[in-house]
Design a protein around this motif. Sequence first.
Motif, PDB file in Angstrom:
ATOM      1  N   TRP A 115       0.870  -1.290   0.096  1.00  0.00           N
ATOM      2  CA  TRP A 115      -0.001  -0.090  -0.098  1.00  0.00           C
ATOM      3  C   TRP A 115       0.804   1.162  -0.142  1.00  0.00           C
ATOM      4  N   ARG A 116       1.808   1.296   0.895  1.00  0.00           N
ATOM      5  CA  ARG A 116       2.776   2.590   0.898  1.00  0.00           C
ATOM      6  C   ARG A 116       3.597   2.673  -0.415  1.00  0.00           C
ATOM      7  N   GLU A 117       4.148   1.403  -1.101  1.00  0.00           N
ATOM      8  CA  GLU A 117       4.560   1.663  -2.272  1.00  0.00           C
ATOM      9  C   GLU A 117       3.592   2.251  -3.354  1.00  0.00           C
ATOM     10  N   ARG A 118       2.344   1.727  -3.220  1.00  0.00           N
ATOM     11  CA  ARG A 118       1.570   2.201  -4.260  1.00  0.00           C
ATOM     12  C   ARG A 118       1.199   3.430  -3.799  1.00  0.00           C
ATOM     13  N   TYR A 119       1.158   4.101  -2.850  1.00  0.00           N
ATOM     14  CA  TYR A 119       0.745   5.497  -2.713  1.00  0.00           C
ATOM     15  C   TYR A 119       1.631   6.223  -2.261  1.00  0.00           C
ATOM     16  N   GLN A 120       2.854   6.064  -2.361  1.00  0.00           N
ATOM     17  CA  GLN A 120       4.056   6.777  -1.820  1.00  0.00           C
ATOM     18  C   GLN A 120       3.951   8.165  -2.232  1.00  0.00           C
ATOM     19  N   PHE A 121       3.740   8.690  -3.514  1.00  0.00           N
ATOM     20  CA  PHE A 121       3.776   9.976  -3.978  1.00  0.00           C
ATOM     21  C   PHE A 121       2.509  10.606  -3.115  1.00  0.00           C
ATOM     22  N   THR A 122       1.291  10.126  -2.917  1.00  0.00           N
ATOM     23  CA  THR A 122       0.278  10.624  -2.263  1.00  0.00           C
ATOM     24  C   THR A 122       0.635  11.005  -0.754  1.00  0.00           C
ATOM     25  N   ILE A 123       1.110   9.895  -0.133  1.00  0.00           N
ATOM     26  CA  ILE A 123       1.693   9.706   1.344  1.00  0.00           C
ATOM     27  C   ILE A 123       2.616  10.823   1.480  1.00  0.00           C
ATOM     28  N   ARG A 124       3.653  10.940   0.403  1.00  0.00           N
ATOM     29  CA  ARG A 124       4.646  11.981   0.708  1.00  0.00           C
ATOM     30  C   ARG A 124       3.888  13.457   0.655  1.00  0.00           C
ATOM     31  N   GLY A 125       2.876  13.618  -0.126  1.00  0.00           N
ATOM     32  CA  GLY A 125       2.127  15.083  -0.063  1.00  0.00           C
ATOM     33  C   GLY A 125       1.549  15.274   0.935  1.00  0.00           C
ATOM     34  N   LEU A 126       0.858  14.247   1.451  1.00  0.00           N
ATOM     35  CA  LEU A 126       0.120  14.394   2.670  1.00  0.00           C
ATOM     36  C   LEU A 126       0.961  14.690   3.963  1.00  0.00           C
ATOM     37  N   SER A 127       1.950  13.911   3.826  1.00  0.00           N
ATOM     38  CA  SER A 127       2.974  14.277   4.868  1.00  0.00           C
ATOM     39  C   SER A 127       3.418  15.787   4.726  1.00  0.00           C
ATOM     40  N   GLU A 128       3.822  16.100   3.693  1.00  0.00           N
ATOM     41  CA  GLU A 128       4.245  17.718   3.573  1.00  0.00           C
ATOM     42  C   GLU A 128       3.099  18.695   4.050  1.00  0.00           C
ATOM     43  N   ALA A 129       1.976  18.214   3.706  1.00  0.00           N
ATOM     44  CA  ALA A 129       0.909  19.188   3.989  1.00  0.00           C
ATOM     45  C   ALA A 129       0.523  19.285   5.440  1.00  0.00           C
ATOM     46  N   ILE A 130       0.645  17.896   6.028  1.00  0.00           N
ATOM     47  CA  ILE A 130       0.678  17.793   7.502  1.00  0.00           C
ATOM     48  C   ILE A 130       1.785  18.821   8.185  1.00  0.00           C
ATOM     49  N   GLN A 131       2.780  18.682   7.721  1.00  0.00           N
ATOM     50  CA  GLN A 131       3.930  19.415   8.420  1.00  0.00           C
ATOM     51  C   GLN A 131       3.920  21.043   8.214  1.00  0.00           C
ATOM     52  N   GLU A 132       3.291  21.215   6.816  1.00  0.00           N
ATOM     53  CA  GLU A 132       3.216  22.620   6.411  1.00  0.00           C
ATOM     54  C   GLU A 132       2.131  23.450   7.570  1.00  0.00           C
ATOM     55  N   GLN A 133       0.949  22.482   7.841  1.00  0.00           N
ATOM     56  CA  GLN A 133      -0.194  23.015   8.679  1.00  0.00           C
ATOM     57  C   GLN A 133       0.677  22.963  10.192  1.00  0.00           C
ATOM     58  N   PHE A 134       1.327  22.128  10.557  1.00  0.00           N
ATOM     59  CA  PHE A 134       2.131  22.244  12.062  1.00  0.00           C
ATOM     60  C   PHE A 134       2.735  23.504  11.933  1.00  0.00           C
ATOM     61  N   GLU A 135       3.541  23.879  10.961  1.00  0.00           N
ATOM     62  CA  GLU A 135       4.173  25.129  10.920  1.00  0.00           C
ATOM     63  C   GLU A 135       3.341  26.378  11.113  1.00  0.00           C
ATOM     64  N   ILE A 136       2.033  26.286  10.335  1.00  0.00           N
ATOM     65  CA  ILE A 136       1.240  27.179  10.576  1.00  0.00           C
ATOM     66  C   ILE A 136       0.656  27.608  11.766  1.00  0.00           C
ATOM     67  N   TRP A 137       0.669  26.387  12.454  1.00  0.00           N
ATOM     68  CA  TRP A 137      -0.014  26.240  14.007  1.00  0.00           C
ATOM     69  C   TRP A 137       1.146  26.674  14.727  1.00  0.00           C
ATOM     70  N   GLN A 138       2.494  26.884  14.313  1.00  0.00           N
ATOM     71  CA  GLN A 138       3.651  27.337  15.177  1.00  0.00           C
ATOM     72  C   GLN A 138       3.820  25.927  16.301  1.00  0.00           C
ATOM     73  N   LEU A 139       3.751  24.912  15.802  1.00  0.00           N
ATOM     74  CA  LEU A 139       3.910  23.730  16.842  1.00  0.00           C
ATOM     75  C   LEU A 139       5.529  23.418  16.873  1.00  0.00           C
ATOM     76  N   SER A 140       6.037  23.375  17.996  1.00  0.00           N
ATOM     77  CA  SER A 140       7.277  22.876  18.480  1.00  0.00           C
ATOM     78  C   SER A 140       7.660  21.636  17.587  1.00  0.00           C
ATOM     79  N   LYS A 141       8.825  21.222  17.644  1.00  0.00           N
ATOM     80  CA  LYS A 141       9.151  20.110  17.064  1.00  0.00           C
ATOM     81  C   LYS A 141       8.863  18.716  17.832  1.00  0.00           C
ATOM     82  N   ALA A 142       8.715  19.019  19.338  1.00  0.00           N
ATOM     83  CA  ALA A 142       8.238  17.839  19.866  1.00  0.00           C
ATOM     84  C   ALA A 142       6.893  17.804  19.956  1.00  0.00           C
ATOM     85  N   GLU A 143       6.128  19.037  19.763  1.00  0.00           N
ATOM     86  CA  GLU A 143       4.778  18.919  19.600  1.00  0.00           C
ATOM     87  C   GLU A 143       4.347  18.408  18.343  1.00  0.00           C
TER      88      GLU A 143
END
Length: 181
Positions: free
Chosen positions: A87-115
Amino acid sequence: MSNDTPQMPGRHILLITFGTIAALIGWDLLSDYNEGVEPLHVLVELTVLLLAASMFGYVLVRMIQGRRQLNQMHTRLDSVQTESRQWRERYQFTIRGLSEAIQEQFEIWQLSKAEAEIALLLLKGLSLKEIAAVRTTGERTVREQARAIYRKAGLAGRSELSAFFLEDLLLPDPEAIPDRE
């Protein structure tokens, strides 16, 4: 789990103990029988022999069942791991994009690295206790950091955090919905 787990400690010791008892009593019974010992004595020893042999058989069967259960669990785990990897291999591109989007949202929320790390673990479904163990910190610390995450994000809790990222993934395909006109 109960005492019936495949790896219950001491089963080998019990097996050896009951096997040894049965063998020794069997040997003693043969020698007593040849010497003409009283029938009551032979009957008592025969009863103990049957009990020890029964317990030997019971422990042996439980060990075999435990081994089968363990093998079934390993087979199931291997199957799930293979399916997950595919599943991860098949949707690797999607997962990477979702992961980046989540990280961007965390930055918008100004979460610390631990948070941010705790927020990801919350999204993965780990309990506060499990997160504390993974991060080698106290559960109280994790709880306070989770509260800070929810406060910074303007969310009420874990379910709203998950819904924030996953809600749009569950939208039905408009093409797949039949016309009701």
